[in-house]
Design an enzyme around this catalytic site. Structure first.
Site, PDB file in Angstrom:
ATOM      1  N   THR A 120       0.822  -1.207   0.000  1.00 49.52           N
ATOM      2  CA  THR A 120       0.000   0.000   0.000  1.00 49.52           C
ATOM      3  C   THR A 120       0.858   1.261   0.000  1.00 49.52           C
ATOM      4  OG1 THR A 120      -1.495   1.265   1.419  1.00 49.52           O
ATOM      5  CG2 THR A 120      -0.101  -0.314   2.527  1.00 49.52           C
ATOM      6  N   ASP A 121       0.281   2.361  -0.504  1.00 46.07           N
ATOM      7  CA  ASP A 121       0.982   3.653  -0.441  1.00 46.07           C
ATOM      8  C   ASP A 121       1.072   4.172   0.995  1.00 46.07           C
ATOM      9  OD1 ASP A 121      -1.709   4.319  -0.107  1.00 46.07           O
ATOM     10  OD2 ASP A 121      -1.773   5.787  -1.737  1.00 46.07           O
ATOM     11  N   GLU A 122       0.282   3.583   1.906  1.00 44.81           N
ATOM     12  CA  GLU A 122       0.281   4.081   3.296  1.00 44.81           C
ATOM     13  C   GLU A 122       1.609   3.863   3.998  1.00 44.81           C
ATOM     14  OE1 GLU A 122      -2.991   3.166   5.787  1.00 44.81           O
ATOM     15  OE2 GLU A 122      -4.429   3.278   4.150  1.00 44.81           O
TER      16      GLU A 122
HETATM   17  P1  NAD Z   1      -9.755  -7.323   2.217  1.00 43.41           P
HETATM   18  O1  NAD Z   1      -9.781  -7.098   3.682  1.00 43.41           O
HETATM   19  O2  NAD Z   1     -10.959  -7.013   1.412  1.00 43.41           O
HETATM   20  O3  NAD Z   1      -9.375  -8.838   1.920  1.00 43.41           O
HETATM   21  C1  NAD Z   1      -8.387  -9.532   2.635  1.00 43.41           C
HETATM   22  C2  NAD Z   1      -8.549 -11.016   2.340  1.00 43.41           C
HETATM   23  O4  NAD Z   1      -7.492 -11.719   3.013  1.00 43.41           O
HETATM   24  C3  NAD Z   1      -9.883 -11.599   2.849  1.00 43.41           C
HETATM   25  O5  NAD Z   1     -10.457 -12.434   1.861  1.00 43.41           O
HETATM   26  C4  NAD Z   1      -9.466 -12.400   4.082  1.00 43.41           C
HETATM   27  O6  NAD Z   1     -10.316 -13.516   4.325  1.00 43.41           O
HETATM   28  C5  NAD Z   1      -8.052 -12.832   3.699  1.00 43.41           C
HETATM   29  N1  NAD Z   1      -7.223 -13.107   4.871  1.00 43.41           N
HETATM   30  C6  NAD Z   1      -7.055 -12.312   5.975  1.00 43.41           C
HETATM   31  N2  NAD Z   1      -6.228 -12.914   6.857  1.00 43.41           N
HETATM   32  C7  NAD Z   1      -5.861 -14.096   6.303  1.00 43.41           C
HETATM   33  C8  NAD Z   1      -4.998 -15.146   6.709  1.00 43.41           C
HETATM   34  N3  NAD Z   1      -4.349 -15.110   7.893  1.00 43.41           N
HETATM   35  N4  NAD Z   1      -4.828 -16.204   5.882  1.00 43.41           N
HETATM   36  C9  NAD Z   1      -5.489 -16.255   4.690  1.00 43.41           C
HETATM   37  N5  NAD Z   1      -6.324 -15.305   4.256  1.00 43.41           N
HETATM   38  C10 NAD Z   1      -6.489 -14.228   5.044  1.00 43.41           C
HETATM   39  O7  NAD Z   1      -8.481  -6.512   1.686  1.00 43.41           O
HETATM   40  P2  NAD Z   1      -8.274  -5.728   0.315  1.00 43.41           P
HETATM   41  O8  NAD Z   1      -8.768  -4.356   0.456  1.00 43.41           O
HETATM   42  O9  NAD Z   1      -8.735  -6.590  -0.795  1.00 43.41           O
HETATM   43  O10 NAD Z   1      -6.677  -5.657   0.299  1.00 43.41           O
HETATM   44  C11 NAD Z   1      -5.920  -6.720  -0.274  1.00 43.41           C
HETATM   45  C12 NAD Z   1      -4.458  -6.355  -0.230  1.00 43.41           C
HETATM   46  O11 NAD Z   1      -4.237  -5.151  -0.953  1.00 43.41           O
HETATM   47  C13 NAD Z   1      -3.914  -6.102   1.171  1.00 43.41           C
HETATM   48  O12 NAD Z   1      -2.616  -6.634   1.241  1.00 43.41           O
HETATM   49  C14 NAD Z   1      -3.893  -4.586   1.293  1.00 43.41           C
HETATM   50  O13 NAD Z   1      -2.886  -4.176   2.177  1.00 43.41           O
HETATM   51  C15 NAD Z   1      -3.558  -4.209  -0.136  1.00 43.41           C
HETATM   52  N6  NAD Z   1      -4.011  -2.872  -0.576  1.00 43.41           N
HETATM   53  C16 NAD Z   1      -5.322  -2.509  -0.418  1.00 43.41           C
HETATM   54  C17 NAD Z   1      -5.766  -1.293  -0.924  1.00 43.41           C
HETATM   55  C18 NAD Z   1      -7.208  -0.868  -0.809  1.00 43.41           C
HETATM   56  O14 NAD Z   1      -7.546   0.248  -1.236  1.00 43.41           O
HETATM   57  N7  NAD Z   1      -8.113  -1.679  -0.303  1.00 43.41           N
HETATM   58  C19 NAD Z   1      -4.853  -0.442  -1.561  1.00 43.41           C
HETATM   59  C20 NAD Z   1      -3.496  -0.838  -1.672  1.00 43.41           C
HETATM   60  C21 NAD Z   1      -3.107  -2.068  -1.187  1.00 43.41           C
HETATM   61  O1  DAU Z   2      -4.137   3.870   0.434  1.00 43.23           O
HETATM   62  C1  DAU Z   2      -4.343   2.496   0.374  1.00 43.23           C
HETATM   63  C2  DAU Z   2      -5.175   2.051   1.554  1.00 43.23           C
HETATM   64  O2  DAU Z   2      -6.516   2.491   1.292  1.00 43.23           O
HETATM   65  C3  DAU Z   2      -5.150   0.549   1.784  1.00 43.23           C
HETATM   66  O3  DAU Z   2      -3.855   0.179   2.154  1.00 43.23           O
HETATM   67  C4  DAU Z   2      -6.135   0.124   2.863  1.00 43.23           C
HETATM   68  O4  DAU Z   2      -6.180  -1.286   2.951  1.00 43.23           O
HETATM   69  C5  DAU Z   2      -7.521   0.638   2.489  1.00 43.23           C
HETATM   70  O5  DAU Z   2      -8.449   0.325   3.505  1.00 43.23           O
HETATM   71  C6  DAU Z   2      -7.474   2.151   2.268  1.00 43.23           C
HETATM   72  O6  DAU Z   2      -7.184   2.841   3.512  1.00 43.23           O
HETATM   73  P1  DAU Z   2      -7.978   4.170   3.965  1.00 43.23           P
HETATM   74  O7  DAU Z   2      -7.876   4.265   5.426  1.00 43.23           O
HETATM   75  O8  DAU Z   2      -7.566   5.319   3.112  1.00 43.23           O
HETATM   76  O9  DAU Z   2      -9.471   3.720   3.478  1.00 43.23           O
HETATM   77  P2  DAU Z   2     -10.914   3.871   4.135  1.00 43.23           P
HETATM   78  O10 DAU Z   2     -11.871   3.386   3.103  1.00 43.23           O
HETATM   79  O11 DAU Z   2     -10.997   3.287   5.487  1.00 43.23           O
HETATM   80  O12 DAU Z   2     -11.061   5.454   4.272  1.00 43.23           O
HETATM   81  C7  DAU Z   2     -10.899   6.324   3.162  1.00 43.23           C
HETATM   82  C8  DAU Z   2     -11.008   7.760   3.678  1.00 43.23           C
HETATM   83  O13 DAU Z   2     -12.358   8.008   4.096  1.00 43.23           O
HETATM   84  C9  DAU Z   2     -10.153   8.041   4.882  1.00 43.23           C
HETATM   85  O14 DAU Z   2      -9.698   9.385   4.824  1.00 43.23           O
HETATM   86  C10 DAU Z   2     -11.115   7.871   6.075  1.00 43.23           C
HETATM   87  C11 DAU Z   2     -12.414   8.362   5.495  1.00 43.23           C
HETATM   88  N1  DAU Z   2     -13.662   7.765   6.017  1.00 43.23           N
HETATM   89  C12 DAU Z   2     -13.743   6.418   6.119  1.00 43.23           C
HETATM   90  C13 DAU Z   2     -14.916   5.820   6.549  1.00 43.23           C
HETATM   91  C14 DAU Z   2     -15.032   4.319   6.683  1.00 43.23           C
HETATM   92  C15 DAU Z   2     -14.732   8.592   6.319  1.00 43.23           C
HETATM   93  O15 DAU Z   2     -14.678   9.833   6.208  1.00 43.23           O
HETATM   94  N2  DAU Z   2     -15.913   8.004   6.735  1.00 43.23           N
HETATM   95  C16 DAU Z   2     -16.035   6.660   6.855  1.00 43.23           C
HETATM   96  O16 DAU Z   2     -17.143   6.192   7.220  1.00 43.23           O
END
Ligand code: NAD
Ligand code: DAU
Length: 331
Positions: A120-122
């Protein structure tokens, strides 16, 4: 190619499996523990000859080793992914994101399997709203939350296993994804399903925080590009120039759903809330020739709203528990 995809029943992992089946000839095995965030239904409709599902934990070393023995490449999505949960209970983040990634790296080393780590970019921390710079591959790591610090730790483990043991790995750090199959705990699906349910959207704090949105399908095409052409040991940032502040995202959702653009509530801010993320993906574009396909964020958002409207059976079971969790925190 025989691909093993960890976390393939989660949001981005399941989008990747759909994308890989549609755009390659790879056979996919999904390894997923089906935590609260995993959903077997996200993989429905895929041909059984192309996709196999194994329910299991990435910290289960014997299971992981047996699956790596049959794989040509592994794409590692499995993680605890939600910042708010990591502030409430960090422990599962350490187990899955750190120990889980370590377990996979040891199997990659033993079986000499090509490994791609999804991050992630975080890991880079946050930027000021008026900072002209964006994150690049050389930005120093500076994570803020328990979630992002465990992702940063997992990236460093991958780098160490490349250098110390010659593991054939690459890393990508992507910005915020949106699209179908995203859990209703996350910002965009939470607000869309709130509006469907007649609940006002909830903005943390002033809503000025900026996220850099990319459609999950563009994330998938970038990962396939890195698998095919990426240089071992390298990191690639994935982003689609989609910076928007949270207030404007909520206003767009409300407008697209036929409600007044200001019909939302401000709620308690997230502790340590990162202000702004912004990705410079020049390296991936110049060196590997990748381009995003979803140029129009509003059109992608409209399609995502349609998906949630027509898949209520997919998200409804999680909505009640998710909102109960937020209500307990004044959010
Ligand atoms: P998500 O929470 O939707 O999915 C995570 C999946 O991993 C689920 O299906 C869960 O059952 C599985 N999982 C969790 N723990 C496990 C374990 N111990 N063993 C096997 N499976 C397990 O997450 P997502 O949003 O799809 O993110 C996927 C990946 O992408 C993560 O590595 C996250 O850090 C990365 N990422 C997410 C975002 C975003 O915007 N959501 C952005 C950049 C990177
Ligand atoms: O940048 C990549 C990351 O993006 C991933 O690594 C994470 O897995 C993914 O969850 C996401 O992280 P954020 O914390 O940015 O996502 P989230 O959807 O939780 O929140 C997005 C923005 O919206 C953040 O500034 C918090 C805000 N927010 C979130 C929720 C759930 C609100 O204002 N209201 C809300 O109800």
């Amino acid at each position: 190619m025989r691909l093993l995809v960890t976390g393939g029943a989660g949001f981005i992992g399941s989008n990747f499996v759909h994308h890989a089946v549609a755009n390659t000839d790879h056979h996919v095995t999904v390894l997923d523990a089906l935590t609260y965030a995993g959903n077997r239904a996200s993989l429905e409709g895929l041909p059984s000859g192309r996709v196999e599902f194994v329910q299991g934990d990435i910290t289960d070393a014997p299971l992981v080793s047996s699956l790596f023995a049959q794989a040509d490449a592994v794409v590692h999505y499995a993680a605890e992914s939600h910042n708010d949960n990591s502030l409430h209970d960090p422990r599962p983040f350490l187990d899955t994101n750190i120990v889980g990634t370590y377990t996979l790296l040891e199997a990659a080393r033993r079986h000499d399997v090509r490994f791609h780590h999804i991050s992630t970019d975080e890991v880079y921390g946050d930027l000021e709203l008026d900072d002209p710079e964006r994150f690049t591959e050389s930005t120093p790591y500076n994570p803020s939350s328990p979630y992002s610090s465990t992702k940063a730790g997992s990236d460093l483990l991958v780098r160490a296993w490349v250098r110390s043991f010659g593991v054939r790995a690459t890393i990508s750090n992507c910005s915020n994804n949106y699209g179908p199959y995203q859990h209703v705990e996350k910002f965009i699906p939470r607000q869309i399903t709130n509006v469907i349910r007649g609940i006002r959207p909830k903005l943390y704090g002033a809503g000025e925080n900026v996220r850099d949105w990319i459609h999950a399908d563009d994330h998938s095409s970038a990962v396939l590009t890195i698998l095919e052409k990426g240089v071992i040991g390298e990191t690639y940032l994935i982003g689609a120039d989609g910076e928007r502040d949270n207030k404007s995202v909520v206003a767009t959702i409300l407008t697209l759903m036929g409600r007044p653009a200001d019909a939302y509530d401000h709620v308690t801010d997230r502790a340590g809330h990162d202000l702004r993320y912004a990705i410079d993906s020049t390296k991936l574009r110049r060196e590997l020739g990748w381009r995003p396909s979803f140029g129009d964020f509003d059109a992608g958002l409209a399609a995502t709203i349609d998906w949630y409207r027509s898949h209520e059976e997919w998200w409804a079971p999680s909505k009640v528990t998710t909102e109960a969790f937020y209500a307990g925190k004044g959010q």
